[in-house]
Design a protein around this motif. Structure first.
Motif, PDB file in Angstrom:
ATOM      1  N   VAL A 118      36.885  37.832  49.729  1.00 42.19           N
ATOM      2  CA  VAL A 118      35.535  38.410  49.790  1.00 42.19           C
ATOM      3  C   VAL A 118      35.530  39.779  49.131  1.00 42.19           C
ATOM      4  O   VAL A 118      34.625  40.101  48.343  1.00 42.19           O
ATOM      5  N   ILE A 119      36.544  40.581  49.415  1.00 48.36           N
ATOM      6  CA  ILE A 119      36.658  41.897  48.773  1.00 48.36           C
ATOM      7  C   ILE A 119      36.880  41.731  47.269  1.00 48.36           C
ATOM      8  O   ILE A 119      36.292  42.451  46.458  1.00 48.36           O
ATOM      9  N   GLY A 120      37.714  40.766  46.879  1.00 47.41           N
ATOM     10  CA  GLY A 120      37.928  40.485  45.463  1.00 47.41           C
ATOM     11  C   GLY A 120      36.660  40.023  44.774  1.00 47.41           C
ATOM     12  O   GLY A 120      36.388  40.396  43.625  1.00 47.41           O
ATOM     13  N   TRP A 121      35.853  39.205  45.471  1.00 50.61           N
ATOM     14  CA  TRP A 121      34.579  38.759  44.920  1.00 50.61           C
ATOM     15  C   TRP A 121      33.660  39.960  44.657  1.00 50.61           C
ATOM     16  O   TRP A 121      33.019  40.023  43.610  1.00 50.61           O
ATOM     17  N   LEU A 122      33.617  40.896  45.605  1.00 50.42           N
ATOM     18  CA  LEU A 122      32.803  42.097  45.405  1.00 50.42           C
ATOM     19  C   LEU A 122      33.300  42.915  44.210  1.00 50.42           C
ATOM     20  O   LEU A 122      32.503  43.425  43.424  1.00 50.42           O
ATOM     21  N   ILE A 123      34.603  43.035  44.074  1.00 51.86           N
ATOM     22  CA  ILE A 123      35.178  43.780  42.950  1.00 51.86           C
ATOM     23  C   ILE A 123      34.828  43.094  41.630  1.00 51.86           C
ATOM     24  O   ILE A 123      34.442  43.753  40.658  1.00 51.86           O
TER      25      ILE A 123
END
Length: 161
Positions: free
Chosen positions: A139-144
């Motif tokens: 999820v954090i990678g998707w935001l990045i």
């Protein structure tokens, strides 16, 4: 001058590992920021940059438990180089392809580290720790990736409010 962003990334990782990791810990899941940073550099930079950055990340993330430092080096550097080679040979324009590559890297890192630390309880930890950590980090990678692709910008966010 080219090394300054990487030094800042390493300081961010050290800050996260020392202060922010406990704050972002949710029900057995934590953000695997070391793998996310190594994957981002592996996707967008050269092989030599990927190698040295992954080595520095492994040193920083393996410092609290020095007996795991060689394993941390192996399971951070080799998959980072594999991700770099895959990204150099395959078209990774879609968000899904990049997320699948990062998910595989996260799964390999968490699974091997868990097998080394607690081999007997692997399947229980797979359900309770490895998969939630992978999803949380994705999820954090998707935001990045959304920020890097320009889908989330300050101007668009400001227009919402």
């Amino acid at each position: 001058m080219r090394f300054i962003p990487y030094i800042l990334y390493l300081f961010l990782l050290a800050l996260y590992l020392t202060i922010l990791r406990d704050i972002t810990y949710i029900c057995g899941a934590q953000i695997d920021l070391a793998v996310l940073m190594a994957a981002l550099v592996a996707l967008y930079k050269s092989e030599m940059t990927t190698f040295w950055f992954a080595v520095c990340i492994a040193i920083i993330s393996g410092t609290p438990l020095l007996d795991l430092l060689p394993w941390e080096m192996i399971i951070l550097v080799i998959p980072a180089l594999i991700v770099n080679q895959i990204s150099a040979r395959i078209n990774l324009e879609s968000l899904t392809s990049r997320l699948i590559l990062v998910a595989g890297y996260l799964l390999i890192h968490q699974a091997v580290l868990t097998l080394i630390v607690a081999g007997n309880d692997f399947f229980i930890l797979l359900y309770k720790s490895i998969l939630p950590t992978m999803v949380y980090s994705l999820v954090i990678g998707w935001l990045i990736f959304q920020i890097l692709d320009g889908r989330i910008t300050w101007k668009k966010t400001k227009a919402l409010f």
